[in-house]
Design an enzyme around this catalytic site. Structure first.
Site, PDB file in Angstrom:
ATOM      1  N   CYS A 190      63.648  41.064  69.651  1.00  0.00           N
ATOM      2  CA  CYS A 190      63.452  39.836  70.436  1.00  0.00           C
ATOM      3  C   CYS A 190      62.964  40.108  71.852  1.00  0.00           C
ATOM      4  O   CYS A 190      62.324  39.254  72.460  1.00  0.00           O
ATOM      5  CB  CYS A 190      64.742  39.021  70.479  1.00  0.00           C
ATOM      6  SG  CYS A 190      65.270  38.533  68.834  1.00  0.00           S
TER       7      CYS A 190
ATOM      8  N   ASN B  76      63.493  30.857  65.550  1.00  0.00           N
ATOM      9  CA  ASN B  76      63.457  32.100  66.327  1.00  0.00           C
ATOM     10  C   ASN B  76      62.377  33.000  65.739  1.00  0.00           C
ATOM     11  O   ASN B  76      62.529  33.513  64.631  1.00  0.00           O
ATOM     12  CB  ASN B  76      64.839  32.765  66.251  1.00  0.00           C
ATOM     13  CG  ASN B  76      64.909  34.078  66.994  1.00  0.00           C
ATOM     14  OD1 ASN B  76      63.893  34.648  67.391  1.00  0.00           O
ATOM     15  ND2 ASN B  76      66.117  34.580  67.181  1.00  0.00           N
TER      16      ASN B  76
ATOM     17  N   HIS C  20      63.565  33.602  75.627  1.00  0.00           N
ATOM     18  CA  HIS C  20      63.398  33.870  74.197  1.00  0.00           C
ATOM     19  C   HIS C  20      64.131  32.763  73.432  1.00  0.00           C
ATOM     20  O   HIS C  20      65.257  32.400  73.770  1.00  0.00           O
ATOM     21  CB  HIS C  20      63.995  35.240  73.864  1.00  0.00           C
ATOM     22  CG  HIS C  20      64.252  35.438  72.419  1.00  0.00           C
ATOM     23  ND1 HIS C  20      63.268  35.272  71.466  1.00  0.00           N
ATOM     24  CD2 HIS C  20      65.381  35.769  71.739  1.00  0.00           C
ATOM     25  CE1 HIS C  20      63.792  35.490  70.269  1.00  0.00           C
ATOM     26  NE2 HIS C  20      65.074  35.792  70.408  1.00  0.00           N
TER      27      HIS C  20
HETATM   28  O1  UT7 Z   1      67.273  36.446  68.611  1.00  0.00           O
HETATM   29  C1  UT7 Z   1      68.224  37.434  68.442  1.00  0.00           C
HETATM   30  C2  UT7 Z   1      69.506  37.035  68.957  1.00  0.00           C
HETATM   31  N1  UT7 Z   1      70.155  36.135  68.030  1.00  0.00           N
HETATM   32  C3  UT7 Z   1      70.943  35.208  68.516  1.00  0.00           C
HETATM   33  O2  UT7 Z   1      71.045  35.063  69.702  1.00  0.00           O
HETATM   34  C4  UT7 Z   1      71.777  34.406  67.552  1.00  0.00           C
HETATM   35  C5  UT7 Z   1      73.139  34.216  68.138  1.00  0.00           C
HETATM   36  N2  UT7 Z   1      74.072  33.511  67.276  1.00  0.00           N
HETATM   37  C6  UT7 Z   1      73.938  32.216  66.959  1.00  0.00           C
HETATM   38  O3  UT7 Z   1      72.956  31.592  67.303  1.00  0.00           O
HETATM   39  C7  UT7 Z   1      75.060  31.539  66.207  1.00  0.00           C
HETATM   40  O4  UT7 Z   1      76.175  32.400  66.143  1.00  0.00           O
HETATM   41  C8  UT7 Z   1      74.670  31.074  64.775  1.00  0.00           C
HETATM   42  C9  UT7 Z   1      73.671  29.925  64.850  1.00  0.00           C
HETATM   43  C10 UT7 Z   1      74.100  32.213  63.971  1.00  0.00           C
HETATM   44  C11 UT7 Z   1      75.913  30.561  64.056  1.00  0.00           C
HETATM   45  O5  UT7 Z   1      76.497  29.495  64.795  1.00  0.00           O
HETATM   46  P1  UT7 Z   1      78.060  29.499  65.104  1.00  0.00           P
HETATM   47  O6  UT7 Z   1      78.339  28.279  65.838  1.00  0.00           O
HETATM   48  O7  UT7 Z   1      78.400  30.824  65.760  1.00  0.00           O
HETATM   49  O8  UT7 Z   1      78.683  29.407  63.657  1.00  0.00           O
HETATM   50  P2  UT7 Z   1      79.678  30.417  62.915  1.00  0.00           P
HETATM   51  O9  UT7 Z   1      78.992  31.685  62.558  1.00  0.00           O
HETATM   52  O10 UT7 Z   1      80.954  30.490  63.698  1.00  0.00           O
HETATM   53  O11 UT7 Z   1      79.966  29.625  61.596  1.00  0.00           O
HETATM   54  C12 UT7 Z   1      80.716  28.402  61.582  1.00  0.00           C
HETATM   55  C13 UT7 Z   1      80.785  27.908  60.164  1.00  0.00           C
HETATM   56  C14 UT7 Z   1      81.233  28.961  59.160  1.00  0.00           C
HETATM   57  O12 UT7 Z   1      82.022  28.317  58.181  1.00  0.00           O
HETATM   58  P3  UT7 Z   1      83.631  28.396  58.248  1.00  0.00           P
HETATM   59  O13 UT7 Z   1      83.967  29.860  58.204  1.00  0.00           O
HETATM   60  O14 UT7 Z   1      84.011  27.764  59.551  1.00  0.00           O
HETATM   61  O15 UT7 Z   1      84.050  27.647  57.047  1.00  0.00           O
HETATM   62  C15 UT7 Z   1      79.930  29.415  58.528  1.00  0.00           C
HETATM   63  O16 UT7 Z   1      80.115  29.922  57.248  1.00  0.00           O
HETATM   64  O17 UT7 Z   1      79.477  27.478  59.730  1.00  0.00           O
HETATM   65  C16 UT7 Z   1      79.148  28.137  58.497  1.00  0.00           C
HETATM   66  N3  UT7 Z   1      77.705  28.352  58.464  1.00  0.00           N
HETATM   67  C17 UT7 Z   1      76.854  27.408  58.050  1.00  0.00           C
HETATM   68  N4  UT7 Z   1      77.052  26.162  57.573  1.00  0.00           N
HETATM   69  C18 UT7 Z   1      75.954  25.454  57.237  1.00  0.00           C
HETATM   70  C19 UT7 Z   1      77.010  29.431  58.874  1.00  0.00           C
HETATM   71  N5  UT7 Z   1      75.697  29.203  58.700  1.00  0.00           N
HETATM   72  C20 UT7 Z   1      75.567  27.965  58.193  1.00  0.00           C
HETATM   73  C21 UT7 Z   1      74.477  27.166  57.817  1.00  0.00           C
HETATM   74  N6  UT7 Z   1      74.717  25.925  57.338  1.00  0.00           N
HETATM   75  N7  UT7 Z   1      73.219  27.603  57.924  1.00  0.00           N
END
Ligand code: UT7
Length: 336
Positions: free
Chosen positions: A115, A293, A263
């Site tokens: 990135c 992204n 980014h």
């Molecule tokens: O460019 C390189 C750098 N990358 C980044 O900066 C990405 C940084 N991270 C993020 O943007 C976020 O962490 C994500 C968008 C990847 C995830 O968002 P989050 O708010 O951190 O969600 P989470 O991983 O804590 O997941 C919350 C819930 C989980 O379910 P439970 O365990 O609470 O039942 C996940 O399984 O959301 C679930 N989940 C989804 N649900 C629907 C994860 N992905 C999805 C999805 N659709 N696509």
């Protein structure tokens, strides 16, 4: 004598194939509301198999950047290509761009910084120009990430985030000492390499024949892995640090920023930084809603759109910042 370099022309290219959140919800357990709320993304582009590659999109973006710079492509002295999704494991895409553009045998360098790749590439170009070695350097960020994503519920945390596309800049020698790239700031922290990585195929623990021999569909090591929350927490800290570092190096403060082009990793990250630096909506450019992204392509695509939409004017202080896999992070401070 040291020269100043400036971004003389910009261009971008994204595949026509639009993949909406609803399209993804047909492939995996996800939904438009979750994706928009957590990431800001509404749709992204996926390259069409067999027609678009990281190089071909990079070439299309480059041609637009060269046209915008109002130079002949023969005036390009050097190519720097940033990607995590090259056409071949080797050689890199830089040499393929040299061939496709029909450039004389200029040097071509590939950057592996995910990135932050475009800002690293911009920094390389800046150093070559500052020392007088080159006059016009073509800097490209391009990605074809969709084929590597796990398009099932198992891979949903990454599959909804990433998109394909390319952006390019012609970075040129400038006679105006007051304008151009003022400084760039580059960092890495390899101890977190595994938090956002694609371990196989290729080097490391397995080679492709081994993977093919095993060919176990449940082996998630084929796919990129991301510890989303850990990456998020590190991103907001490093974005802030590297922007502050760049401002301080130039005797500037956050009040001097006219436009921040971060980014495009997650709209929530951009909003956090905006809030922290007390910037208005007009001072931060976001287009993650349309493209997701696009990793190394994200900064040049966003910068091109910001310029095309008239949001950056001559004399503005423009700040570019990125964070991603490696971890690597970087900023560039530019007087437009
Ligand atoms: O460019 C390189 C750098 N990358 C980044 O900066 C990405 C940084 N991270 C993020 O943007 C976020 O962490 C994500 C968008 C990847 C995830 O968002 P989050 O708010 O951190 O969600 P989470 O991983 O804590 O997941 C919350 C819930 C989980 O379910 P439970 O365990 O609470 O039942 C996940 O399984 O959301 C679930 N989940 C989804 N649900 C629907 C994860 N992905 C999805 C999805 N659709 N696509």
């Amino acid at each position: 004598m040291l020269y100043r370099s400036k971004i003389k022309g910009l261009g971008f290219y994204v595949p026509d194939n639009i993949v909406t959140n609803d399209d993804l919800s047909k492939l995996m357990d996800t939904n438009d509301a979750w994706i928009q709320e957590r990431t800001g993304i509404k749709e992204r582009r996926h390259a069409l198999k067999g027609t678009e590659t990281t190089t071909s999109m990079g070439v299309k973006a480059s041609l637009k950047a060269i046209e915008a710079a109002q130079i002949n492509k023969e005036e390009i002295d050097f190519i720097v290509f940033a990607t995590l999704s090259p056409d071949y494991y080797f050689p890199g895409c830089g040499v393929l761009v040299q061939k496709e553009l029909g450039l004389p045998n200029v040097g071509a360098l590939d950057i592996r910084n995910q990135c932050s790749g475009f800002i690293y590439a911009l920094s390389v170009a800046d150093q070559y120009i500052k020392t007088g070695m080159y006059k016009n350097v073509l800097v490209i960020g391009s990605e074809t990430q969709s084929p590597a994503l796990d398009m099932t519920t198992r891979g949903r945390n990454m599959a909804v985030l990433f998109g394909d596309g390319a952006g390019a800049a012609v970075v040129s020698r400038s006679d105006d000492a007051q304008k151009g790239i003022l400084s760039t700031h580059l960092h890495s922290q390899g101890e977190h390499a595994a938090e956002l990585a694609m371990i196989t195929p290729g080097v490391g623990t397995k080679w492709v024949p081994e993977i093919l021999a095993e060919n176990n569909p449940d082996d998630v090591s084929y796919y990129p892995y991301m510890n989303g929350q850990f990456v998020f927490k590190n991103a907001v800290v490093r974005f802030s640090e590297v922007i502050e570092e760049g401002l301080k190096a130039n005797g500037l403060t956050r009040a001097d920023i006219n436009m921040l082009v971060p980014h495009q990793a997650n709209l929530r990250i951009s909003q956090f930084i905006q809030h922290q630096f007390k910037l208005t909506d007009e001072q931060v450019f976001n287009n993650i809603m349309k493209y997701g992204n696009t990793t190394a392509a994200s900064v040049p695509i966003a910068l091109t759109e910001a310029v095309q939409q008239g949001k950056i004017k001559e004399g503005d202080l423009v700040v570019l910042a990125a964070f991603g896999s490696g971890f690597t992070w970087a900023s560039a401070i530019i007087r437009w």
